[in-house]
Write an enzyme that holds these catalytic residues in place. Structure first.
Site, PDB file in Angstrom:
ATOM      1  N   CYS A 151     -11.300  -5.506 -50.464  1.00  0.00           N
ATOM      2  CA  CYS A 151     -10.132  -4.630 -50.455  1.00  0.00           C
ATOM      3  C   CYS A 151      -9.140  -5.130 -51.495  1.00  0.00           C
ATOM      4  O   CYS A 151      -9.194  -6.288 -51.915  1.00  0.00           O
ATOM      5  CB  CYS A 151      -9.501  -4.544 -49.077  1.00  0.00           C
ATOM      6  SG  CYS A 151      -9.132  -6.126 -48.313  1.00  0.00           S
TER       7      CYS A 151
ATOM      8  N   GLU B 247       0.220   0.927 -46.587  1.00  0.00           N
ATOM      9  CA  GLU B 247      -0.751   1.340 -47.603  1.00  0.00           C
ATOM     10  C   GLU B 247      -1.276   2.763 -47.422  1.00  0.00           C
ATOM     11  O   GLU B 247      -1.465   3.240 -46.310  1.00  0.00           O
ATOM     12  CB  GLU B 247      -1.950   0.375 -47.623  1.00  0.00           C
ATOM     13  CG  GLU B 247      -1.543  -1.011 -48.082  1.00  0.00           C
ATOM     14  CD  GLU B 247      -2.710  -1.947 -48.308  1.00  0.00           C
ATOM     15  OE1 GLU B 247      -2.571  -2.837 -49.157  1.00  0.00           O
ATOM     16  OE2 GLU B 247      -3.745  -1.809 -47.632  1.00  0.00           O
TER      17      GLU B 247
END
Length: 197
Positions: A83, A132
């Site tokens: 990620c 996010e």
């Protein structure tokens, strides 16, 4: 260039050091500006673009990554394959492929988009906040791993049952279950019903 720490810089074409910038977005994922990486993660957090990758082997097992102890955010915890954050203007797909290679030394095969998910996850240990808009990707890993020890502490391929056991006893990233659950339809399509995802 494998640079992850929030305080790290990278050299521009003129040879000067630049802060790592993240792409700030609105609730619809539309770019509205940039922010220095660490500043974007300070409470309450600024909504920014990110990506999460889930790679599987030929047996349908998920590749987990244990984040290196030197990470500024969530060190030593287990999480999805890879990620991170695209550079401003970098396509999320390109960023996901780039970081997977930088962190794990492999290029994903058949990597496909698996939707997006928006979340707000504070990290109790560091006090930082993951605010996010996350682009999800699924794919296959078909070559031996070559993890960068500055990025990755350990790796493991797990079945759904093995993941449940590990999740009950080990520490996982705050965002892990959110991104996995959001990616499950694409995961099932990739791995097939027999894999059990």
């Amino acid at each position: 260039m494998p640079i992850t720490p929030a305080t790290a810089t990278h050299s521009s074409s003129s040879g000067t050091a630049e802060a790592i910038l993240l792409e700030l977005v609105d609730e619809d994922g539309v770019t509205i500006g940039t922010e220095e990486k660490l500043a974007a993660h300070q409470p309450p957090g600024r909504l920014h673009r990110a990506f999460s990758v889930f790679l599987f082997d030929e047996r349908g097992r998920l590749l987990l990554q244990q984040r290196a102890l030197g990470k500024y955010h969530s060190p030593g915890v287990w999480s999805n394959t890879c990620c991170g954050h695209p550079y401003p203007g970098e396509a999320p797909f390109a960023a996901a492929a780039r970081r997977t290679f930088e962190e794990l030394g492999v290029s994903p095969s058949l990597m496909a988009e698996a939707g997006t998910v928006r979340y707000n996850h504070p990290d109790p240990a560091s006090g930082l906040v993951e605010q996010e808009y996350n682009h999800l990707f699924v794919g296959l890993v078909q070559s031996p791993l070559g993890p960068d020890p500055e990025e990755v502490g350990d790796t493991a391929f797990v079945t759904p049952d093995e993941l449940a056991e590990r999740h009950a006893k080990d520490t996982f990233s705050a965002w892990f279950m959110t991104v996995l659950d959001a990616a499950r339809p694409a995961v099932r399509e990739l791995t097939g019903p027999s894999a059990g995802w």
